[in-house]
Each structure stands twice: as C-alpha cells, then as structure tokens.
Enzyme design. Structure first.
Site: not given
Ligand code: UDP
Length: 327
Positions: A31-32, A74-75, A118, A142, A146, A170, A188
């Site tokens: 891991d970096n 995973f990286a 993904t 992204y 993948k 997911f 997230h």
């Molecule tokens: N989301 C949101 N507000 C935030 C962050 C995420 O409404 O501040 C929404 C985003 O548009 C997506 C869902 O929450 O529909 C999950 O986003 P996340 O970034 O957690 O995961 P991703 O779906 O990108 O893998």
C-alpha cells in the site's frame, strides 16, 4: 494460502486482511498510504509500503516474497465523481498500476487473482436487479477503468492460465469495531451522514431529487464490508475448483438517499438536516444487485442484510473514531 493484498491499508482491503488472517491465511499488504492508514493494517500482516506505479518496487515485492499463492487487488482510485473531473487518474493510473501488478504476478507464476470491480459497469441496465449477464455500460472513467482491468484478466487467463474473479461491489459500507471508513476528503453517503450526526458538518447535501425513482433520489444497494470480505475469501478459495468467475455483490435491496438519511436519523437519534443540491455527474438513478450467482456457487450469504444493522455498525465506529484513525 499466502495472499498479497494491494490496498490492504484501505477501507475494504484492511478489513479483508483481518478476515483473511482470522481464517488462517498469511497476508502481505502492499500500500502506498495515499488513501490508506498504516494503523489499519493488521499487526500479523507483513506490511510493505510501496506504489504500484513504481515497476521496480513491484518487482522487488515479488522477488522478496516468492511464495504468493494469490492476489487481492484493492489498490485503486475509486471515486465516480473524481473520475469525471480527473479521468487520467483512472484511465491511465488505475490501468498502468494493474498492468504493473499483473506483469510481476505472471513473471512469478501467481495463478489466482481477485479484482475489486464495481457496479459502475452498469450505467444503463436493462433489468433490475442487475445480474452478471447485464450488458456493460461503464458510467464513468472509474467504471471504464475497472472494465478494462476485467478485460486484461480475460486475456491473462487465455494467454497465461491466470484464474481470476471479478467482484462487482455495489455500495460498500459499515465497519468493524477496529477498522472503518476514513477517507480524506470523505465523499460517501453513509460516513458523511454520520459526520452530520457527530456535528462535524452542518447538513448532508442530497445530490439530486429529480431521478426516475420513487422519491426522486438515487437508489443504491448497500452491502456490509464484512460480507464483501467474506466473498473475497470464498472466491479465492474456490478459484481452483470453479475457474474464473464474475460476481455481482449486493444485498439485493435498494434504498434511496432519503431512506438512508432516515435510517441514520433513527439509529443516531440526531435530526440530520439535509439540503437538496444538483446531481453528481456519473451517478446512475438505480443500482441493485442480483447476487444469486455467488449465493448459488459459493454459498455466500450476507450477514448484514438489513440497512439498520449496517448503519448501526457504521455509527459505532464513527462514535469510537470521530476523527478516523487520527487519535
Ligand atoms: N450522495 C448524496 N450526497 C452525498 C454523497 C452521496 O446524495 O453527499 C448520493 C450519491 O449521489 C449516490 C449515493 O448517495 O446516489 C451513494 O453515493 P456514494 O458516494 O456513497 O457511493 P457510490 O454510489 O458513488 O458508489
């Protein structure tokens, strides 16, 4: 088995490392520490700090650890939104780093490989829930990166006999008591909502409420990181028996952004103010997994099938680590 875990100081990689060690495997973490945390690496793992972009460092890693039975990769750069702003981090760096890893894996006779892939492969699904036969339409650089790596693996199987599994996650979420989600900056949904509950942020911004979904906000399938970790181990252990595989990994139930925020309000008891913002580029309206294939073939079953339990595990970690791994 001796397993090399790239990104083993990161969120999913560190928790999978801990599960591997608990299951009796030996782990080398590479891991970096760009996104990862040295504190997250399990103390029984061998930790090598290094960057997959550095071909010499990757060669040295394999030369110095010649008994690697399998790799969990995973990286990676992992953010849909960032990939729409900085596509080359994904279309150049993610691909080059995977190629550097595969080059040495093949040169050193490693025959087992598990890829973190993904749900962003499925930007325009014809059926919901999404199974492994769904057509691939990457939703962002992204997802495209993948998909390219999945294709690299296809060719490395044909040309070198590598066996691989692509696990299309997911929405990974949840924590264990010792390890959890700590990104800087955090993007997230669940950790951001919990930061509002900790009063570290004034509100959560909902990215769009005009999607074609029941309440207008995006619907996602949230899967606990422990369930993901167990899927990796089952997939690795089954490669010799079953050959290369692709599995979609989720709980099979979708929750909207509003439902996730409501769940967090119930679990934390905090009102969690929200505001509506614009859509985030690259976000599909609905992503729900069919994980029937991995359930049938590997007997995998999620232990955290319920969003309340997932939220509770995340909330426990965020309360005990309000600033992540920083004391
Ligand atoms: N989301 C949101 N507000 C935030 C962050 C995420 O409404 O501040 C929404 C985003 O548009 C997506 C869902 O929450 O529909 C999950 O986003 P996340 O970034 O957690 O995961 P991703 O779906 O990108 O893998």
């Amino acid at each position: 088995m001796n397993i090399l875990v790239t990104g083993g100081a990161g969120y999913i990689g560190s928790i999978t490392t801990a599960e591997l060690i608990q299951a009796g495997h030996e782990v080398i973490v590479f891991d970096n520490l760009y996104q990862g945390h040295a504190e997250a690496v399990h103390p029984q793992a061998i930790f090598v700090e290094g960057d997959l972009a550095d071909r010499d460092a990757v060669k040295r890693l394999f030369d110095e650890h010649p008994y690697i039975d399998g790799i969990m990769h995973f990286a990676s750069y992992t953010l849909v939104g960032e990939s729409m702003q900085k596509p080359l981090l994904y279309l150049r760096d993610n691909l080059t780093n995977a190629a550097n890893l595969l080059e040495q894996a093949i040169a050193h006779g490693v025959k087992r490989f598990i890829l973190s892939s993904t749900a962003n492969l499925f930007d325009d699904p014809e059926r919901m829930p999404i199974d492994e036969n769904e057509r691939i339409v990457p939703g962002s650089p992204y997802g495209e990166s993948k998909f390219f790596i999945e294709r690299m693996l296809h060719w490395f199987e044909r040309l070198y006999g590598l066996r691989y599994a692509c696990l299309r996650y997911f929405n990974a979420c949840g924590n264990t008591p010792d390890r959890g989600e700590d990104h800087d900056p955090e993007t997230h949904l669940i950790p951001l909502v919990l930061q509002v509950a900790l009063e570290q942020r004034p509100h959560i911004t909902i990215y769009g409420n005009d999607y074609p979904t029941p309440d207008g906000t995006c619907v996602r399938d949230y899967i606990h990181v422990i369930d993901l970790a167990r899927a990796h181990i089952l997939a690795m252990e089954a490669l010799d028996r079953l050959g290369s595989r692709k599995y979609n990994l989720g709980n099979g139930r979708g929750f909207s952004v509003l439902e996730v925020i409501e769940t967090a309000r119930r679990v934390t008891g905090h009102p969690i103010p929200s505001v509506i913002g614009p859509r985030r580029p690259g976000d599909p309206a609905t992503l729900i997994a069919s994980s029937e294939t991995i359930r049938r073939e590997l007997g995998w079953q999620p232990r955290f099938a319920n969003i309340e339990d997932i939220m509770r595990s995340a909330w426990e970690w965020h309360q005990s680590h309000p600033h992540g791994y920083k004391a």
